[in-house]
Motif scaffolding. Structure first.
Motif, PDB file in Angstrom:
ATOM      1  N   LEU A 161       0.848  -1.185   0.000  1.00  0.00           N
ATOM      2  CA  LEU A 161       0.000   0.000   0.000  1.00  0.00           C
ATOM      3  C   LEU A 161       0.886   1.238   0.000  1.00  0.00           C
ATOM      4  O   LEU A 161       1.644   1.456   0.938  1.00  0.00           O
ATOM      5  CB  LEU A 161      -0.916   0.022   1.236  1.00  0.00           C
ATOM      6  CG  LEU A 161      -2.036  -1.017   1.305  1.00  0.00           C
ATOM      7  CD1 LEU A 161      -2.850  -0.819   2.575  1.00  0.00           C
ATOM      8  CD2 LEU A 161      -2.940  -0.918   0.090  1.00  0.00           C
ATOM      9  N   THR A 212      -6.541  -4.334   4.798  1.00  0.00           N
ATOM     10  CA  THR A 212      -6.126  -3.629   3.595  1.00  0.00           C
ATOM     11  C   THR A 212      -7.218  -2.662   3.134  1.00  0.00           C
ATOM     12  O   THR A 212      -6.933  -1.531   2.718  1.00  0.00           O
ATOM     13  CB  THR A 212      -5.800  -4.633   2.465  1.00  0.00           C
ATOM     14  OG1 THR A 212      -4.723  -5.472   2.886  1.00  0.00           O
ATOM     15  CG2 THR A 212      -5.405  -3.916   1.195  1.00  0.00           C
ATOM     16  N   THR A 216      -6.606   1.258   2.958  1.00  0.00           N
ATOM     17  CA  THR A 216      -6.844   1.973   1.699  1.00  0.00           C
ATOM     18  C   THR A 216      -7.798   3.133   1.913  1.00  0.00           C
ATOM     19  O   THR A 216      -7.587   4.245   1.410  1.00  0.00           O
ATOM     20  CB  THR A 216      -7.412   1.009   0.646  1.00  0.00           C
ATOM     21  OG1 THR A 216      -6.499  -0.066   0.442  1.00  0.00           O
ATOM     22  CG2 THR A 216      -7.647   1.728  -0.673  1.00  0.00           C
ATOM     23  N   SER A 220      -7.005   7.213   1.468  1.00  0.00           N
ATOM     24  CA  SER A 220      -7.752   7.926   0.435  1.00  0.00           C
ATOM     25  C   SER A 220      -8.737   8.929   1.014  1.00  0.00           C
ATOM     26  O   SER A 220      -9.328   9.711   0.279  1.00  0.00           O
ATOM     27  CB  SER A 220      -8.514   6.924  -0.449  1.00  0.00           C
ATOM     28  OG  SER A 220      -9.472   6.209   0.311  1.00  0.00           O
ATOM     29  N   ILE A 263     -15.519   1.429  -1.576  1.00  0.00           N
ATOM     30  CA  ILE A 263     -14.690   0.245  -1.790  1.00  0.00           C
ATOM     31  C   ILE A 263     -15.593  -0.973  -1.919  1.00  0.00           C
ATOM     32  O   ILE A 263     -16.368  -1.291  -1.011  1.00  0.00           O
ATOM     33  CB  ILE A 263     -13.699   0.043  -0.631  1.00  0.00           C
ATOM     34  CG1 ILE A 263     -12.746   1.228  -0.561  1.00  0.00           C
ATOM     35  CG2 ILE A 263     -12.905  -1.241  -0.824  1.00  0.00           C
ATOM     36  CD1 ILE A 263     -11.821   1.182   0.622  1.00  0.00           C
TER      37      ILE A 263
END
Length: 313
Positions: A161, A212, A216, A220, A263
């Motif tokens: 990442l 994860t 993420t 973001s 997501i």
């Protein structure tokens, strides 16, 4: 331990060679440029247990060299210690972002360098062992109930990442910023609520997949400025922002929930993921212990804060 030392100043290389020999490290190879170092590393069966890199070198500086070294599969976890006179924050930031393990400024204390070498080598060995455990258990899809070697409290490395570094590297980064550039950056801890439930009912790969997703979303949620993050364990992430970034708990919390909703995937099988966000902790310390205490303070605040939850999957 086999060491590669890289510096364009021959007097520094001579000093390092003598110092390392005094520490008991007899197998030391030296290079006077980044290109020469890469040529050495590219030789068949040429492996090293630790690298010492100067930052300010002509043609290829130590930061660019560090980034290139990390592309060698056999040096993914090799300790890389920057030994340099460059104390500016921008160099420290860039070094840790591209994979440096630690950052030592010249003139250095011999005893301090010796301790950092020992710590870095131990860290690399522990990380290789941990990754081997995770990969083996992920392959056979063992549940955590049958995996005593993997605990919820264990830090994990999400090096794939962008913006994420290992916990030990993150701690070294906090120490450097707090003691050398006080008040230039701030720390926020974010606890992923629901992590324990996912841990107790998932395989290794499922749990890492859920974290994860959370990591993420965290990176973001706010695109402003430089961010460096790590996974502390127990579902807690740590993030460092530059001080000029205008960030409050509400400003981070709301975008986090929106990022989660964007997501897709069934990694968490419909189980809820939420966030509890600490207040900002300014990175200012006089000692290493004070700097590490700042991390503990942020984690405690995140664990006590009011959470925001959303279901994914």
């Amino acid at each position: 331990m086999r060491i590669l030392a890289v510096d364009d100043d021959p007097s520094i290389l001579e000093l390092l060679d003598k110092v390392l020999d005094a520490f008991g490290y007899k197998d030391v190879v030296t290079a006077r440029s980044g290109r020469e170092a890469l040529e050495i590393l590219a030789r068949p069966n040429e492996a090293f247990d630790c690298l010492l890199l100067d930052v300010q070198m002509p043609q290829m500086n130590g930061i660019a060299l560090c980034e290139e070294v990390r592309k060698f599969p056999e040096h993914t976890y090799t300790p890389i210690i920057m030994v340099t006179a460059m104390v500016q924050k921008e160099y420290i930031d860039e070094a840790f972002e591209v994979g440096a393990t630690d950052y030592v400024t010249k003139p250095f204390e011999f005893s301090d360098l010796k301790q950092r070498l020992s710590d870095a080598y131990r860290l690399a060995a522990e990380r290789r062992a941990a990754i081997e455990v995770l990969e083996a258990e992920a392959d056979i899809e063992l549940c955590f109930d049958n995996s005593p070697d993997v605990r919820l409290s264990d830090p994990q490395c999400f090096g794939d990442l962008p913006g994420f570094i290992g916990l030990a590297e993150f701690e070294n980064y906090v120490i450097q910023l707090s003691t050398m550039h006080a008040m230039a950056a701030k720390l926020v801890a974010v606890k992923c609520t629901g992590a324990e439930q996912i841990y107790n009912t998932s395989t290794v790969s499922e749990f890492r997949g859920a974290m994860t997703i959370a990591g993420t979303a965290l990176l973001s949620a706010n695109q402003e400025g430089r961010k460096v993050a790590t996974y502390w364990g127990n579902g807690v992430f740590l993030v460092i922002y530059d001080n000029q970034v205008n960030l409050s708990v509400d400003q981070l919390g709301a975008p986090l929930m929106e990022a989660l909703k964007d997501i897709s995937g069934d990694t968490t099988s419909g189980r809820p993921i939420g966030f509890q966000v600490s207040e900002e902790v300014m990175l200012k310390a006089n000692t290493k212990m004070e700097a590490l205490f700042l991390i503990d303070t942020a984690v405690e605040m995140a664990e006590m804060s009011e959470g925001r939850a959303a279901s994914i999957g």
